[in-house]
Write an enzyme that holds these catalytic residues in place. Structure first.
Site, PDB file in Angstrom:
ATOM      1  N   CYS A 113       0.834  -1.206   0.000  1.00 47.23           N
ATOM      2  CA  CYS A 113       0.000   0.000   0.000  1.00 47.23           C
ATOM      3  C   CYS A 113       0.866   1.252   0.000  1.00 47.23           C
ATOM      4  O   CYS A 113       0.630   2.187  -0.774  1.00 47.23           O
ATOM      5  CB  CYS A 113      -0.925  -0.016   1.210  1.00 47.23           C
ATOM      6  SG  CYS A 113      -2.062   1.390   1.287  1.00 47.23           S
ATOM      7  N   CYS A 209      -5.908  -3.325   7.238  1.00 45.77           N
ATOM      8  CA  CYS A 209      -7.069  -2.451   7.400  1.00 45.77           C
ATOM      9  C   CYS A 209      -8.298  -2.952   6.661  1.00 45.77           C
ATOM     10  O   CYS A 209      -9.415  -2.649   7.061  1.00 45.77           O
ATOM     11  CB  CYS A 209      -6.720  -1.036   6.935  1.00 45.77           C
ATOM     12  SG  CYS A 209      -6.299  -0.908   5.174  1.00 45.77           S
TER      13      CYS A 209
END
Length: 370
Positions: A113, A209
């Site tokens: 990410c 997440c």
């Protein structure tokens, strides 16, 4: 408290873009940037919006986080924009996460990410907006030494995030700013409370997440149903000891969940063999690794041929090793090294670079050959 964002311009001429996740760290960074007198712009990337994650404490970049970021921006008086990068996130992070688990490897999605969506896509947006830098709430230090920009571990070792940032390029590091690298987390929360920010006591985001309930195997199986197929649990000589309910439920070094009785000593996951759908188990000694082949190496320094320290997990202690450009040779056997993990190189507190573990070579012990 004032922070020098190291921009060679008068404060009134500076433009700083802040990556705002909706958490306390990036919110304080935005407030610090605003306090310098620079034009400050907050940007939040919508990466996913799973229903279960929207109202869950510890999520990141879902619906509630966007609202929190907007509220902070309004409080400190800066413009705030939301960009939809859900497709980019799915392709570069979630799909990679799934394919790595299906292949029997152990992925680290936070690195992917940072490497892609945050430090490529968001950084490009900041440049397009004419910003002098992109500031984030990561706990890592950016230092300038003899006109060279270096990445160093955060002063607070409990908060250090350098492991997740090894893939940052030299060009990206030159443009990035990490104002919190020299601060302890309690101080950051104290600053947020003093500023009257609603997120001052908000829970920290979780490592993965996009897995709202922590059940990563469910995410993998939803994307790839065949990944949940069971198979044999075998010992290192190939003898069948039992059955497993899907390799996606296991990682190298794991003990729990094997459900094998009648053994003389505890057994650990040594290797996953997706082609045969086999889970290979053995004694702890069999987890010892002598060296690892590293791919996709990223260097933040021009060269380093001395002994270095290496971390093969974010929470692991650095260990001594040497790297010849392809193979990482540990000074002493290292345990629980899994393909798919990152190996991050350090010289003291300085981050030298790192890469991804492709294959491992076990340490040889006579009693394992029986």
């Amino acid at each position: 408290m004032s922070i020098d964002f190291q921009i060679d311009k008068p404060k009134s001429a500076q433009r700083i873009v802040v990556a705002m996740s909706g958490g306390v760290d990036s919110s304080v960074v935005a407030a610090l940037a605003k306090a310098t007198g620079a034009e400050t712009i907050g940007i939040t990337l919508q990466l996913y919006d799973h229903g279960a994650a929207v109202g869950r404490k510890g999520s990141c970049c879902a619906g509630k986080d966007i609202r929190d970021a907007r509220a902070v921006a309004e409080k400190i008086g800066i413009p705030h924009y939301v960009f939809d990068y859900e497709n980019n996130f799915k392709e570069s992070v979630i799909d990679d996460f799934v394919s790595e688990y299906v292949a029997g490897r152990t992925p680290v999605p936070c690195i992917r990410c940072n490497q892609g969506v945050k430090f490529t896509d968001l950084l490009n947006v900041a440049r397009e907006l004419g910003a002098d830098c992109l500031a984030t709430g990561h706990y890592v230090r950016r230092l300038v030494n003899n006109d060279r920009v270096e990445m160093h571990r955060a002063l607070d070792p409990a908060r250090d995030q350098s492991y997740f940032l090894f893939a940052t390029t030299k060009e990206q590091l030159d443009y990035l700013r990490f104002p919190l690298g020299g601060l302890p987390k309690p101080k950051v929360r104290e600053m947020a409370a003093e500023l009257g920010l609603s997120v001052a006591m908000k829970a920290d985001s979780q490592d993965i997440c996009f897995v709202p309930d922590g059940d990563y195997a469910r995410i993998v199986e939803e994307k790839c149903p065949e990944s949940g197929q069971g198979g044999d649990i075998v010992d290192m000589q190939g003898r069948v000891l039992g059955k497993h309910s899907g390799l996606i439920h296991f990682t190298v070094g794991q003990r729990r969940g094997l459900e094998i009785g009648g053994q003389k000593e505890p057994l650990y996951v040594i290797r996953l063999d997706p082609a045969k759908k086999q889970l290979v188990v053995g004694p702890r000694q069999a987890l010892a690794v002598a060296k690892a082949e590293i791919k996709e190496v990223n260097w933040l320094v021009d060269g380093f041929d001395r002994e270095m320290q290496v971390k093969i997990r974010s929470a692991a202690k650095p260990v001594s090793a040497r790297f010849d450009g392809k193979e990482l040779v540990f000074e002493k056997p290292e345990y629980g090294v899994s393909p798919g993990q990152a190996a991050v190189f350090y010289d003291g507190d300085q981050v030298l670079g790192g890469g991804w573990i492709k294959e491992t070579t076990p340490a040889v012990f006579d009693d394992l050959a029986e």
